[in-house]
Design an enzyme around this catalytic site. Structure first.
Site, PDB file in Angstrom:
ATOM      1  N   GLN A  94      14.407  -9.372  -3.691  1.00  0.00           N
ATOM      2  CA  GLN A  94      13.081  -9.965  -3.477  1.00  0.00           C
ATOM      3  C   GLN A  94      12.601 -10.672  -4.741  1.00  0.00           C
ATOM      4  O   GLN A  94      12.110 -11.796  -4.700  1.00  0.00           O
ATOM      5  CB  GLN A  94      12.107  -8.855  -3.074  1.00  0.00           C
ATOM      6  CG  GLN A  94      10.637  -9.222  -3.167  1.00  0.00           C
ATOM      7  CD  GLN A  94       9.735  -8.152  -2.580  1.00  0.00           C
ATOM      8  OE1 GLN A  94       9.673  -8.003  -1.373  1.00  0.00           O
ATOM      9  NE2 GLN A  94       9.023  -7.422  -3.414  1.00  0.00           N
TER      10      GLN A  94
ATOM     11  N   GLY B  81       0.800  -1.227   0.000  1.00  0.00           N
ATOM     12  CA  GLY B  81       0.000   0.000   0.000  1.00  0.00           C
ATOM     13  C   GLY B  81       0.828   1.270   0.000  1.00  0.00           C
ATOM     14  O   GLY B  81       2.024   1.265  -0.274  1.00  0.00           O
TER      15      GLY B  81
ATOM     16  N   HIS C 266       3.843   1.689  -8.035  1.00  0.00           N
ATOM     17  CA  HIS C 266       2.720   0.748  -7.911  1.00  0.00           C
ATOM     18  C   HIS C 266       1.751   0.932  -9.078  1.00  0.00           C
ATOM     19  O   HIS C 266       1.253  -0.031  -9.644  1.00  0.00           O
ATOM     20  CB  HIS C 266       1.949   1.002  -6.609  1.00  0.00           C
ATOM     21  CG  HIS C 266       2.733   0.765  -5.361  1.00  0.00           C
ATOM     22  ND1 HIS C 266       3.076   1.779  -4.505  1.00  0.00           N
ATOM     23  CD2 HIS C 266       3.218  -0.377  -4.819  1.00  0.00           C
ATOM     24  CE1 HIS C 266       3.747   1.276  -3.484  1.00  0.00           C
ATOM     25  NE2 HIS C 266       3.853  -0.022  -3.649  1.00  0.00           N
TER      26      HIS C 266
ATOM     27  N   GLN D  94      11.400  -3.837  -9.875  1.00  0.00           N
ATOM     28  CA  GLN D  94      12.812  -4.261  -9.875  1.00  0.00           C
ATOM     29  C   GLN D  94      13.644  -3.527  -8.828  1.00  0.00           C
ATOM     30  O   GLN D  94      14.808  -3.849  -8.639  1.00  0.00           O
ATOM     31  CB  GLN D  94      13.423  -4.029 -11.265  1.00  0.00           C
ATOM     32  CG  GLN D  94      12.910  -5.015 -12.289  1.00  0.00           C
ATOM     33  CD  GLN D  94      13.384  -4.727 -13.696  1.00  0.00           C
ATOM     34  OE1 GLN D  94      13.883  -3.633 -13.962  1.00  0.00           O
ATOM     35  NE2 GLN D  94      13.220  -5.672 -14.593  1.00  0.00           N
TER      36      GLN D  94
ATOM     37  N   HIS E 178       2.414   4.703  -4.904  1.00  0.00           N
ATOM     38  CA  HIS E 178       3.096   5.767  -5.647  1.00  0.00           C
ATOM     39  C   HIS E 178       3.098   5.348  -7.114  1.00  0.00           C
ATOM     40  O   HIS E 178       2.537   4.290  -7.470  1.00  0.00           O
ATOM     41  CB  HIS E 178       4.508   6.005  -5.102  1.00  0.00           C
ATOM     42  CG  HIS E 178       5.328   4.758  -4.964  1.00  0.00           C
ATOM     43  ND1 HIS E 178       5.709   3.994  -6.044  1.00  0.00           N
ATOM     44  CD2 HIS E 178       5.828   4.124  -3.868  1.00  0.00           C
ATOM     45  CE1 HIS E 178       6.423   2.972  -5.631  1.00  0.00           C
ATOM     46  NE2 HIS E 178       6.497   3.008  -4.315  1.00  0.00           N
TER      47      HIS E 178
HETATM   48  O1  PAF Z   1       7.422  -5.494  -2.103  1.00  0.00           O
HETATM   49  C1  PAF Z   1       6.484  -5.464  -1.278  1.00  0.00           C
HETATM   50  O2  PAF Z   1       5.724  -4.519  -1.199  1.00  0.00           O
HETATM   51  C2  PAF Z   1       6.293  -6.635  -0.341  1.00  0.00           C
HETATM   52  O3  PAF Z   1       7.507  -7.185   0.035  1.00  0.00           O
HETATM   53  C3  PAF Z   1       5.351  -7.715  -0.893  1.00  0.00           C
HETATM   54  C4  PAF Z   1       5.915  -8.353  -2.138  1.00  0.00           C
HETATM   55  C5  PAF Z   1       3.990  -7.107  -1.203  1.00  0.00           C
HETATM   56  C6  PAF Z   1       5.157  -8.823   0.138  1.00  0.00           C
HETATM   57  O4  PAF Z   1       4.598  -8.338   1.312  1.00  0.00           O
END
Ligand code: PAF
Length: 282
Positions: free
Chosen positions: A153, A31, A37, A148, A34
């Site tokens: 992650q 959430g 997203h 990226q 920005h």
């Molecule tokens: O990148 C994120 O915002 C978080 O690590 C994710 C992938 C939503 C997991 O909570």
């Protein structure tokens, strides 16, 4: 746009879509949206029949003393943004619905999670993998999109998905930046004005090293030193958390430029811990 707060209702909705042959895209988020997203939502909208955005500040990926409570939240604005981007479902799980009190199952990719952010956040990626796999099981997506900026992650989620034969196409999307180069992050709101003024130097240092590499510098220690020298002058308020040259997929350290190399950094600037990265070499 439908707002769903109950995990089983989300799963039922997605199962029905699947049965109808609809292609589902997932954009997992915490959430405080920005433009980064929004670009993920926008892309998802162009390639899928149904777009699910999940908004969950996942407690299991925060360590003791980290910013779980302070993490910025604005559900009303986020709802308006997701709706404007044509999202079909915004999943905002009701408190206590994502993890059972006796939750005992964890997903880990330790080899990729030890270095970089894992050095100071040893349980972070275990929390990320576990929640992402849960979100995959709840939304049964054909594809999922991640920024990226969180390269480690992304590499870990790709590996988890491959190793566990999860039938989801995981795609990393380009970093969205402010005009001055600062990578967009929900945590940028923590920056005080002077810190915000210095923050673009993170990226500028990376670009400087990429230029040196393009001009033939092969030694990553020399490139790292050039970044540190630049930061000492232009980012005096920042403290390096890590600065590493690694293989983009295995995340193994690289000492000589040979093929594509990822330079990944984390810098503490006031209350914010900012990450960024750049691919260099060919
Ligand atoms: O990148 C994120 O915002 C978080 O690590 C994710 C992938 C939503 C997991 O909570």
């Amino acid at each position: 746009m439908q707002i769903i707060t109950d995990p089983s209702q989300l799963q039922q909705t997605c199962l029905q879509w699947r049965a109808q042959g609809q292609r589902i895209a997932l954009v997992p988020t915490m959430g405080f949206f920005h433009a980064g997203h929004e670009s993920l939502m926008e892309h998802a909208r162009t390639v899928a029949d149904k777009v699910v955005v999940t908004l969950f500040v996942n407690p299991t990926q925060f360590g003791p003393g980290e910013d779980l409570e302070a993490y910025p939240r604005d559900h009303d604005r986020d709802t308006a943004v997701a709706s404007a981007r044509g999202v079909d479902v915004l999943f905002m799980p009701a408190p206590g619905t994502m993890y059972e009190a006796d939750h005992a199952t964890w997903v880990e990719v330790p080899e990729l999670a030890r270095g970089l952010c894992g050095l100071t956040r040893p349980t972070h990626f275990r929390g990320v993998c576990t929640v992402v796999l849960k979100l995959f099981m709840l939304t049964l997506p054909h594809m999922a999109f991640f920024g990226q900026k969180d390269w480690q992650q992304l590499a870990i989620i790709r590996r988890m998905t491959r190793d566990l034969n999860v039938p989801v196409h995981v795609e990393g999307r380009p970093i969205v930046r402010e005009q001055d180069g600062l990578a967009l992050s929900s945590r940028n709101v923590y920056l005080l004005p002077d810190e915000r003024r210095q923050a673009p130097a993170i990226r500028a240092g990376l670009c400087l090293a990429a230029d040196m590499a393009a001009r033939g510098e092969k030694d990553t220690a020399t490139l790292a030193e050039a970044i540190r020298t630049y930061w000492r002058e232009h980012l005096p308020a920042g403290t390096e958390d890590y600065l590493a040259f690694v293989h983009p997929e295995s995340l193994a350290p690289v000492t000589r430029m040979d093929g594509q190399v990822l330079c990944a950094v984390a810098v503490r600037l006031g209350k914010a811990r900012l990450i960024d990265n750049i691919l260099m070499g060919s």
